[in-house]
Design an enzyme around this catalytic site. Structure first.
Site, PDB file in Angstrom:
ATOM      1  N   GLU A 166      36.882  84.816  55.430  1.00  0.00           N
ATOM      2  CA  GLU A 166      37.724  86.021  55.346  1.00  0.00           C
ATOM      3  C   GLU A 166      37.830  86.801  56.654  1.00  0.00           C
ATOM      4  O   GLU A 166      37.644  88.025  56.679  1.00  0.00           O
ATOM      5  CB  GLU A 166      37.253  86.925  54.203  1.00  0.00           C
ATOM      6  CG  GLU A 166      37.456  86.288  52.844  1.00  0.00           C
ATOM      7  CD  GLU A 166      37.460  87.249  51.682  1.00  0.00           C
ATOM      8  OE1 GLU A 166      37.147  88.434  51.869  1.00  0.00           O
ATOM      9  OE2 GLU A 166      37.796  86.804  50.561  1.00  0.00           O
ATOM     10  N   GLU A 374      37.000  80.789  46.551  1.00  0.00           N
ATOM     11  CA  GLU A 374      36.581  81.976  45.788  1.00  0.00           C
ATOM     12  C   GLU A 374      37.704  82.373  44.856  1.00  0.00           C
ATOM     13  O   GLU A 374      38.887  82.241  45.196  1.00  0.00           O
ATOM     14  CB  GLU A 374      36.260  83.174  46.694  1.00  0.00           C
ATOM     15  CG  GLU A 374      34.935  83.094  47.375  1.00  0.00           C
ATOM     16  CD  GLU A 374      34.587  84.349  48.163  1.00  0.00           C
ATOM     17  OE1 GLU A 374      34.868  85.462  47.692  1.00  0.00           O
ATOM     18  OE2 GLU A 374      34.038  84.193  49.265  1.00  0.00           O
TER      19      GLU A 374
HETATM   20  C1  BG6 Z   1      35.287  88.046  49.005  1.00  0.00           C
HETATM   21  C2  BG6 Z   1      34.075  87.839  49.843  1.00  0.00           C
HETATM   22  O1  BG6 Z   1      36.067  88.982  49.621  1.00  0.00           O
HETATM   23  O2  BG6 Z   1      35.157  88.628  47.766  1.00  0.00           O
HETATM   24  C3  BG6 Z   1      32.760  87.877  49.095  1.00  0.00           C
HETATM   25  O3  BG6 Z   1      34.175  86.654  50.594  1.00  0.00           O
HETATM   26  C4  BG6 Z   1      32.822  88.972  48.054  1.00  0.00           C
HETATM   27  O4  BG6 Z   1      31.745  88.065  50.039  1.00  0.00           O
HETATM   28  C5  BG6 Z   1      33.929  88.640  47.076  1.00  0.00           C
HETATM   29  O5  BG6 Z   1      31.610  89.180  47.395  1.00  0.00           O
HETATM   30  C6  BG6 Z   1      34.068  89.628  45.938  1.00  0.00           C
HETATM   31  O6  BG6 Z   1      34.254  90.918  46.439  1.00  0.00           O
HETATM   32  P1  BG6 Z   1      33.272  92.106  46.055  1.00  0.00           P
HETATM   33  O7  BG6 Z   1      33.646  93.214  46.975  1.00  0.00           O
HETATM   34  O8  BG6 Z   1      33.525  92.410  44.644  1.00  0.00           O
HETATM   35  O9  BG6 Z   1      31.891  91.616  46.311  1.00  0.00           O
END
Ligand code: BG6
Length: 475
Positions: A166, A374
């Site tokens: 990211e 993700e």
């Molecule tokens: C992504 C990141 O943006 O989203 C992760 O790569 C992150 O590190 C995931 O944990 C979920 O976002 P958040 O802010 O809910 O942890």
């Protein structure tokens, strides 16, 4: 379009889940690890720090055994740079190197492909202190040296590496805390060059495949007004293409380059930088997806006014003006909530059609295999008195997104695998462990570590069934 029948998932489709070192490992100062910029940042009130997290550093064998029980064929995790080189540019830490050998070997024991992110938000703090982190060109060389250690150590066992997680979110939300936009885009340029050089070195040192790992999403115009459509196209350059055209085509997107030049924030480009980007050839594209973006046009004047209000709002309890300012690019677009997109209780989008559109756009644009690294539903869960965790919302979320993957495959997209966030609960970037994404519950709260026991949620059994049927049984 609606297909009358859907193609099956490929036989070698990668099913698994993802994590990042600083959000799950804990052991923040053990076995020679240096502090990262995450360890030294102030803890957000009401959330957990990074000292223990899910205690994955000590319990990775138990966690990987549970992943194997679910039927995983891949596990995406990150290596903590400050565990391998504690001060970022000095001695290599043998205990850190040995730890990831153990994690990789444990995955391989069960036939799980490790997919390794080299950098996931956890820059060695020493480099931030020494030269301001990514703002310095020196960070390019130090990152590439660290990657070379990983390629040499793990390259014969690992098929898939990811460079930087990211980068686009780090740049757009100014995670480096840069004083102005020129610095922000300069640091971004250094990351692009570092990513290109690491890609080249990976191919020179081992047989593994390597990919960038930005957060990519389709951009919708809020209305059908021509200017909103233009804003969506321009925002796509800022949000997506800046990070993929550079590594895939070796060039900055044209219109956005002019935008930056006219505002005095196009980065200084040194001799050899663009040549490195042109020479780097990623083998696939990994990307994170949590819902589509929605934008409307904003004039330069109105955008600058929104930025001024944001500066006034900083430090006061005026979140509304702060957020609007954050989401504004004067003369280009402002990010808005899509009234037609479903949301989780944390305000994150639920948009499987957006995932299909994103997959289509990426495939049609770059013609490289894609890996979803993700996607997930972060919400609070309840551990019942009988030790069960019922999370139908997470099952629904996964079901519709996996279906969208199958529709995209039927559209012709080359999709390698699906690796949602996450196998087990871990600490969210800003909202603590109460914002749970896992299919395995970790028995702890933000302010009480309890026993960190691992508890299978309903989604664990559901995903196990989905994997066993290679995505056919999503009931
Ligand atoms: C992504 C990141 O943006 O989203 C992760 O790569 C992150 O590190 C995931 O944990 C979920 O976002 P958040 O802010 O809910 O942890």
């Amino acid at each position: 379009m609606e297909h009358l029948t859907l193609k099956p998932f490929p036989k070698d489709f990668l099913w698994g889940a993802s994590s990042s070192a600083y959000q799950c490992e804990g052991a923040w100062d053990e076995d020679g690890k240096g502090p990262s910029v995450q360890d030294t940042a102030p803890v957000i009130p009401g959330t957990s720090d990074w000292k223990v997290c899910s205690d994955h550093y000590h319990r990775f064998k138990e966690d990987i055994a549970l992943m194997a029980e679910m039927g995983f064929t891949e596990y995406r995790f990150s290596i903590a740079w400050p565990r391998i080189i504690p001060d970022g540019d000095g001695e290599i830490n043998p205990k850190g190197v040995a730890h990831y050998h153990e994690v990789i070997d444990e995955c391989l024991k069960y036939g799980i492909n490790p997919v390794i992110t080299l950098y996931h938000f956890d820059l060695p703090n020493a480099l931030q202190v020494k030269y301001g982190g990514w703002l310095s060109r020196q960070c390019i060389d130090d990152f590439v040296r660290y990657c070379e250690v990983c390629f040499r150590e793990y390259g014969s066992k690992v098929k898939y590496f990811l460079t930087i997680n990211e980068q686009n979110m780090m740049t757009m939300f100014n995670m480096g805390g840069y004083a102005n936009d020129k610095d922000r885009y300069q640091a971004n340029h250094h990351m692009l060059v570092a990513m290109a050089k690491a890609t080249i070195r990976c191919h020179e040192l081992c047989d593994a495949w390597i990919a960038p790992a930005p957060n990519i999403t389709a951009v919708y115009p809020l209305t059908s007004a021509p200017l909103d459509n233009l804003a969506a196209m321009d925002y796509d350059q800022l949000r997506n293409r800046l990070y993929l055209d550079t590594i895939c085509f070796g060039k900055y997107p044209e219109a956005f380059s002019v935008y930056l030049e006219q505002r005095g924030c196009f980065p200084d480009i040194a001799e050899g930088d663009m040549e490195a980007m042109a020479a780097a050839k990623p083998d696939f594209i990994a990307f994170n997806y949590y819902g589509a973006s929605c934008v409307k046009y904003v004039s330069n004047e109105d955008g600058l006014a929104a930025k001024a209000k944001m500066r006034d709002a900083q430090g006061k309890a005026d979140m509304a003006n702060f957020m609007v300012g954050m989401m504004t690019e004067p003369g280009l677009a402002v990010g808005v909530t899509n009234p037609l997109q479903e949301q989780t209780s944390y305000g994150m989008g639920i948009d499987p059609v957006g995932l299909r559109i994103t997959l289509r756009q990426l495939w049609e644009r770059y013609q490289l295999p894609l890996l979803i690294t993700e996607n997930g539903c972060g919400v609070p869960d309840t551990l019942e008195e009988d030790g069960t965790v019922h999370d139908p919302y997470r099952i629904d979320y996964l079901r519709v997104h996996i279906k969208a993957c199958q529709e995209a495959i039927t559209d012709g997209v080359h999709l390698m695998g699906y690796s949602p966030w996450s196998a087990f609960d871990l600490v969210s970037t800003h909202q603590g462990i109460k914002k749970r994404y896992g299919m395995i519950y970790i028995n702890r709260d933000d302010n009480d570590l309890k026993d960190c026991a691992r508890i299978r949620k309903d989604s664990f059994y559901w995903y196990q069934k989905a994997i066993k049927s290679n995505g056919e049984d999503l009931s």
